[in-house]
Motif scaffolding. Structure first.
Motif, short mmCIF file in Angstrom:
data_model
loop_
_atom_site.label_atom_id
_atom_site.label_comp_id
_atom_site.label_asym_id
_atom_site.label_seq_id
_atom_site.Cartn_x
_atom_site.Cartn_y
_atom_site.Cartn_z
N VAL A 37 28.06 40.12 -10.86
CA VAL A 37 26.63 40.13 -10.53
C VAL A 37 26.42 40.62 -9.10
N SER A 38 27.23 40.10 -8.16
CA SER A 38 26.97 40.48 -6.77
C SER A 38 27.32 41.95 -6.52
N THR B 47 22.47 36.84 -16.83
CA THR B 47 23.81 36.69 -17.42
C THR B 47 23.66 35.92 -18.73
N ASP C 249 35.15 37.84 -11.88
CA ASP C 249 34.41 36.79 -12.58
C ASP C 249 32.91 37.13 -12.57
N LEU C 250 32.17 36.35 -13.32
CA LEU C 250 30.75 36.68 -13.54
C LEU C 250 29.98 36.80 -12.22
N GLU C 251 30.23 35.83 -11.34
CA GLU C 251 29.52 35.84 -10.05
C GLU C 251 29.78 37.13 -9.27
N GLU C 252 31.05 37.55 -9.26
CA GLU C 252 31.41 38.77 -8.54
C GLU C 252 30.80 40.00 -9.21
#
Ligand code: ADP
Length: 164
Positions: free
Chosen positions: A52-53, A70, A47-50
């Protein structure tokens, strides 16, 4: 610092090829804003959060003049909203050319201020794509030379938990 060029993509997951383009963009343009895109039609492994991290972790300490953002929508809309009209893309081989050519002309048609700049990929990574990484990882193959170690670790976890 506010970057004057964008590097947009899915980065699902980020590979050594992407990191190479980011470093090249910093060298050529003095800085870059990496934009992780969300496309409602696409099915992502991370997912987007992952995403990014993993990108942040992959860049490590060396993040001077690199911004991360994002966006859910069309790249040309991002350009307009942020006043950045130069878009960097990575070109691996002739097989990328048709697609990139089409994208560049489409973006220009949508907003004539948007310019696309192709950076030639590192020869070591011309075969490398996020989908290849996923394909190899799905069967438990070695991806250590394709992706940063944090990505390798997360892919292994996904494979072991049956998500991949
Ligand atoms: P997209 O969903 O736009 O295909 P990607 O994350 O796969 O997003 O790729 C983003 C950009 O990075 C594209 O310009 C692509 O050509 C480039 N790219 C992907 N893999 C590599 C690589 N191994 N070397 C250089 N550029 C790459």
């Amino acid at each position: 610092m506010s970057a004057s060029v964008l590097y947009a993509g899915s980065f699902d997951p980020v590979t050594n090829g992407h990191i190479d383009v980011i470093r090249r963009a910093v060298k050529v343009f003095g800085g870059v804003r990496v934009v992780l895109m969300v496309n409602s039609q696409k099915k992502y492994l991370f997912d987007l959060e992952e995403r990014v991290s993993l990108l942040r972790e992959s860049l490590g300490e060396d993040t001077e003049n690199i911004e991360i953002d994002t966006f859910n929508g069309l790249l040309v809309d991002y350009c307009e909203q942020n006043g950045i009209y130069t878009v960097v893309r990575g070109l691996r081989a002739m097989t990328d050319f048709d697609y990139e050519f089409q994208m560049a002309l489409t973006n220009r048609r949508l907003n004539s201020k948007v310019e696309s700049v192709m950076l030639i990929a590192n020869a070591n990574y011309t075969y490398l794509s996020s989908s290849t990484v996923k394909e190899v990882a799905r069967y438990g193959g070695d991806i250590s030379f394709m992706v940063p170690s944090c990505v390798e670790k997360r892919m292994k976890e996904k494979h072991e938990s049956g998500e991949l």
